[in-house]
Design a protein around this motif. Structure first.
Motif, PDB file in Angstrom:
ATOM      1  N   ALA A 203      -8.960 -57.679 -11.324  1.00  0.00           N
ATOM      2  CA  ALA A 203      -7.880 -58.716 -11.607  1.00  0.00           C
ATOM      3  C   ALA A 203      -6.689 -57.813 -12.035  1.00  0.00           C
ATOM      4  CB  ALA A 203      -8.618 -59.295 -13.025  1.00  0.00           C
ATOM      5  N   GLY A 204      -6.697 -56.933 -12.487  1.00  0.00           N
ATOM      6  CA  GLY A 204      -5.434 -56.153 -12.673  1.00  0.00           C
ATOM      7  C   GLY A 204      -4.770 -55.771 -11.390  1.00  0.00           C
ATOM      8  N   LEU A 205      -5.616 -55.417 -10.478  1.00  0.00           N
ATOM      9  CA  LEU A 205      -4.831 -55.324  -8.881  1.00  0.00           C
ATOM     10  C   LEU A 205      -4.445 -56.307  -8.512  1.00  0.00           C
ATOM     11  CD1 LEU A 205      -7.402 -52.625  -7.469  1.00  0.00           C
ATOM     12  CD2 LEU A 205      -4.973 -52.284  -7.841  1.00  0.00           C
ATOM     13  N   LEU A 206      -4.830 -57.661  -8.475  1.00  0.00           N
ATOM     14  CA  LEU A 206      -4.457 -58.912  -7.878  1.00  0.00           C
ATOM     15  C   LEU A 206      -3.290 -59.212  -8.748  1.00  0.00           C
ATOM     16  CD1 LEU A 206      -7.932 -60.769  -7.364  1.00  0.00           C
ATOM     17  CD2 LEU A 206      -6.490 -59.813  -5.741  1.00  0.00           C
ATOM     18  N   MET A 207      -3.434 -59.339 -10.061  1.00  0.00           N
ATOM     19  CA  MET A 207      -2.203 -59.278 -10.829  1.00  0.00           C
ATOM     20  C   MET A 207      -0.980 -58.370 -10.410  1.00  0.00           C
ATOM     21  SD  MET A 207      -3.547 -60.231 -14.514  1.00  0.00           S
ATOM     22  CE  MET A 207      -1.979 -60.960 -15.167  1.00  0.00           C
ATOM     23  N   GLY A 208      -1.308 -57.411  -9.817  1.00  0.00           N
ATOM     24  CA  GLY A 208      -0.197 -56.380  -9.587  1.00  0.00           C
ATOM     25  C   GLY A 208       0.500 -56.778  -8.078  1.00  0.00           C
ATOM     26  N   ILE A 209      -0.447 -57.383  -7.258  1.00  0.00           N
ATOM     27  CA  ILE A 209      -0.028 -58.078  -6.013  1.00  0.00           C
ATOM     28  C   ILE A 209       0.986 -59.433  -6.481  1.00  0.00           C
ATOM     29  CG2 ILE A 209      -0.586 -59.384  -4.006  1.00  0.00           C
ATOM     30  CD1 ILE A 209      -2.964 -57.533  -3.893  1.00  0.00           C
TER      31      ILE A 209
ATOM     32  N   ASN B 229       2.749 -59.789  -9.138  1.00  0.00           N
ATOM     33  CA  ASN B 229       3.913 -59.132  -9.795  1.00  0.00           C
ATOM     34  C   ASN B 229       4.908 -58.786  -8.569  1.00  0.00           C
ATOM     35  OD1 ASN B 229       2.803 -59.401 -12.170  1.00  0.00           O
ATOM     36  ND2 ASN B 229       2.315 -57.201 -12.433  1.00  0.00           N
ATOM     37  N   VAL B 230       4.361 -58.268  -7.532  1.00  0.00           N
ATOM     38  CA  VAL B 230       5.114 -57.643  -6.337  1.00  0.00           C
ATOM     39  C   VAL B 230       5.652 -59.179  -5.829  1.00  0.00           C
ATOM     40  CG1 VAL B 230       5.258 -56.758  -4.287  1.00  0.00           C
ATOM     41  CG2 VAL B 230       3.899 -55.915  -6.003  1.00  0.00           C
ATOM     42  N   LEU B 231       5.011 -60.058  -5.612  1.00  0.00           N
ATOM     43  CA  LEU B 231       5.627 -61.512  -5.002  1.00  0.00           C
ATOM     44  C   LEU B 231       6.530 -61.935  -5.728  1.00  0.00           C
ATOM     45  CD1 LEU B 231       2.256 -62.604  -3.302  1.00  0.00           C
ATOM     46  CD2 LEU B 231       4.149 -61.614  -2.089  1.00  0.00           C
ATOM     47  N   THR B 232       6.318 -62.076  -7.066  1.00  0.00           N
ATOM     48  CA  THR B 232       7.074 -62.922  -8.163  1.00  0.00           C
ATOM     49  C   THR B 232       8.338 -62.258  -8.666  1.00  0.00           C
ATOM     50  OG1 THR B 232       5.500 -62.874  -9.801  1.00  0.00           O
ATOM     51  CG2 THR B 232       5.391 -64.702  -8.283  1.00  0.00           C
ATOM     52  N   GLY B 233       8.174 -60.691  -8.707  1.00  0.00           N
ATOM     53  CA  GLY B 233       9.052 -59.760  -9.438  1.00  0.00           C
ATOM     54  C   GLY B 233      10.297 -59.854  -8.882  1.00  0.00           C
ATOM     55  N   GLN B 234      11.487 -60.208  -9.825  1.00  0.00           N
ATOM     56  CA  GLN B 234      12.986 -60.252  -9.221  1.00  0.00           C
ATOM     57  C   GLN B 234      13.203 -58.712  -9.041  1.00  0.00           C
ATOM     58  OE1 GLN B 234      15.172 -62.308 -12.046  1.00  0.00           O
ATOM     59  NE2 GLN B 234      14.592 -64.348 -11.492  1.00  0.00           N
ATOM     60  N   ASP B 235      14.303 -58.690  -8.215  1.00  0.00           N
ATOM     61  CA  ASP B 235      14.925 -57.171  -7.805  1.00  0.00           C
ATOM     62  C   ASP B 235      14.011 -56.251  -7.177  1.00  0.00           C
ATOM     63  OD1 ASP B 235      17.729 -58.112  -9.134  1.00  0.00           O
ATOM     64  OD2 ASP B 235      16.584 -57.751 -11.056  1.00  0.00           O
ATOM     65  N   ILE B 236      13.060 -56.824  -6.432  1.00  0.00           N
ATOM     66  CA  ILE B 236      12.135 -55.759  -6.037  1.00  0.00           C
ATOM     67  C   ILE B 236      12.633 -55.609  -4.579  1.00  0.00           C
ATOM     68  CG2 ILE B 236       9.604 -55.378  -5.141  1.00  0.00           C
ATOM     69  CD1 ILE B 236       8.644 -56.404  -7.561  1.00  0.00           C
ATOM     70  N   PHE B 237      12.646 -57.004  -3.794  1.00  0.00           N
ATOM     71  CA  PHE B 237      13.046 -57.152  -2.260  1.00  0.00           C
ATOM     72  C   PHE B 237      14.493 -57.750  -2.319  1.00  0.00           C
ATOM     73  CE2 PHE B 237       8.460 -57.773  -2.225  1.00  0.00           C
ATOM     74  CZ  PHE B 237       7.890 -56.618  -1.691  1.00  0.00           C
ATOM     75  N   TYR B 238      14.713 -58.757  -3.230  1.00  0.00           N
ATOM     76  CA  TYR B 238      16.298 -59.041  -3.033  1.00  0.00           C
ATOM     77  C   TYR B 238      16.991 -58.961  -4.481  1.00  0.00           C
ATOM     78  CZ  TYR B 238      13.923 -60.986   1.064  1.00  0.00           C
ATOM     79  OH  TYR B 238      13.394 -61.130   2.055  1.00  0.00           O
TER      80      TYR B 238
ATOM     81  N   MET C 258      -2.085 -68.993  -6.207  1.00  0.00           N
ATOM     82  CA  MET C 258      -3.440 -69.062  -6.201  1.00  0.00           C
ATOM     83  C   MET C 258      -3.980 -67.263  -6.336  1.00  0.00           C
ATOM     84  SD  MET C 258      -6.108 -69.866  -2.936  1.00  0.00           S
ATOM     85  CE  MET C 258      -5.899 -71.825  -3.132  1.00  0.00           C
ATOM     86  N   ILE C 259      -3.261 -66.529  -5.924  1.00  0.00           N
ATOM     87  CA  ILE C 259      -3.613 -65.072  -6.211  1.00  0.00           C
ATOM     88  C   ILE C 259      -3.461 -64.989  -7.772  1.00  0.00           C
ATOM     89  CG2 ILE C 259      -2.978 -62.746  -6.136  1.00  0.00           C
ATOM     90  CD1 ILE C 259      -1.640 -63.247  -3.450  1.00  0.00           C
TER      91      ILE C 259
END
Length: 469
Positions: free
Chosen positions: A122-128, A130-139, A157-158
């Motif tokens: 669950a923690g790993l999936l939440m990490g994914i 976080n990557v998709l929804t976290g600000q300032d990571i890609f933009y 869904m993730i």
């Protein structure tokens, strides 16, 4: 297979007369010994097929390797005349030698280890997520899903899949705890899910509802009982599971077999349910919040000291098995505050042990030790430190001490920088996925410290030590 090596293993663990029982898992021989003081570890680890050895929870374990361990075990049984034993037999024999405090720690370990894969996944999936929804990571100022809206529902869904293990955590704990305490696993699942029933006020909304004076209640026997759920909580379901198991055992002994199906389970759940909502839940909920407050207060007021000490002491806690007592604290912190500052320090400790073991690979002249140092360091970098600690670092002592030093400095740094993990993932290099993206930079710096400091100190000291001999 060399029969002489098998005989040497038996002799090194104190001989046939020192072995109460023996079994094996995928990679290790597991012994329950009368006196572990009779073990000759130096002789044991000189045997070619032995990759390392350590003692944990009253069991002495010898690392042999996958594929070979079962052949070694069968030869040992034939050679010594020992009866074949199961893992449970070894656990029971080992547990008989533990004091009450050690038994309590082992009980927690036996409850949480079976559900750990679900929590880590669950923690790993939440990490994914976080990557998709976290600000300032890609933009700058935006998240990936803000820019690529077609991925928003995928992230949603993730997140749902990832959150399930935490939302229904009492169900997982109920299953494992009731099983450990000798009750029916199915009743444990029902008990855990009962504590997070959707008709109850969600635990995460309890604080806001309390401020508004809007907490729903049951009116029972002249008392008002709060209709509150225990999402993400640990203590309520642990205590309730113990009570359920003991009530079930009591009833099974006294109700005739013909009526057990009709009476035991309903009465057990009914009695435990009333006790859980009237007394167990409110009391343990308050205790859990108090424990959380203690840790939060310490790490808020003296973060440098808190991070340094926990970083330094985590590896010794692993050696004693006491580290299992902090998993419930991590889960309680996540439930109460939205994130844990303890788990990121665990990652620093694991990486530090791996780095010290890796340094020993460059120092060692023995090819067997070199191989063990490499494989165990990789294992530690992925979150499993026992091979590095017991097989390499503790054997030479100074790598273990320098790993503690690196972990302490890294733990202090990330704590000062308020690094938090909203979930528990892999306690190694992939651990950044479980950290809030805004704190990735200090977390990566902490990882660099945990890699560089133990490696450098171990390597330099090892070279100096050899030169001064």
């Amino acid at each position: 297979m060399d029969k002489r090596s098998v005989q040497q293993i038996v002799q090194a663990v104190g001989g046939r007369e020192n072995v109460i029982a023996a079994t094996h898992c995928v990679t290790r021989l597991r012994f329950a010994l009368k006196d572990e003081g009779k073990v000759n570890k130096e002789a044991l680890e000189q045997i070619d097929m032995v990759k390392g050895s350590f003692s944990v929870n009253g069991q002495f374990q010898v690392v042999i390797g996958q594929g070979l361990v079962d052949k070694v075990y069968n030869e040992m049984i034939e050679m010594t005349g020992l009866a074949k034993a199961t893992k449970q037999d070894i656990k029971d024999a080992a547990e008989a030698k533990l004091n009450p405090f050690q038994r309590a720690i082992k009980t927690l370990a036996d409850i949480f280890i079976p559900i750990l894969p679900a929590i880590v996944t669950a923690g790993l999936l939440m990490g994914i997520n976080n990557v998709l929804t976290g600000q300032d990571i890609f933009y700058d100022g935006k998240s990936f899903v803000d820019v690529h809206k077609e991925w928003a529902d995928v992230a949603s869904m993730i997140n749902l899949i990832a959150n399930t293990a935490f939302v229904f955590l009492p169900g997982l704990i109920g299953w494992s705890a009731v099983t450990k305490f000798g009750g029916s696993p199915l009743l444990g699942i029902v008990l855990g899910l009962m504590l997070v029933h959707p008709d109850l006020l969600n635990a995460w909304g309890w604080g806001a509802a309390k401020e508004k004076g809007d907490i729903p209640v049951w009116h029972l026997f002249g008392f008002d009982v709060q209709k509150v759920g225990y999402q993400g909580q640990v203590l309520p379901v642990l205590v309730a599971s113990y009570v359920l198991a003991k009530i079930e055992q009591y009833l099974r002994k006294r109700i005739p077999d013909a009526f057990q199906l009709l009476l035991v389970a309903p009465l057990s759940l009914l009695i435990t349910g009333f006790l859980a909502f009237i007394a167990i839940g409110p009391i343990t909920f308050a205790i859990g919040n108090a424990i959380t407050s203690v840790f939060v207060t310490i790490f808020n007021n003296v973060p440098a000291i808190g991070g340094f000490l926990y970083g330094a002491l985590y590896a010794p806690l692993v050696v004693t098995g006491m580290h299992h007592t902090f998993l419930p604290v991590d889960l309680q912190l996540i439930s109460s505050t939205g994130g844990t500052f303890l788990w990121p320090i665990l990652v620093m400790s694991n990486i530090a042990q791996g780095s010290a073991a890796l340094a020993m690979m460059f120092l060692a002249k023995d090819e067997k030790l070199k191989g063990l140092a490499v494989t165990s360091s990789v294992s530690a970098y992925l979150g499993i430190t026992e091979p590095a600690m017991f097989g390499v670092n503790l054997r030479f002592r100074y790598p273990f001490i320098f790993a503690m030093t690196g972990a302490a400095i890294a733990g202090m740094f990330i704590t000062i920088n308020q690094v938090l993990a909203p979930s528990i993932g892999v306690g190694g290099l992939p651990g950044f996925l479980s950290i809030v993206p805004q704190k990735w930079t200090p977390f990566f710096i902490g990882m660099a410290i945990a890699i560089a400091v133990p490696f450098a100190l171990t390597y330099v000291f090892g070279k100096f030590k050899k030169e001064t001999k």
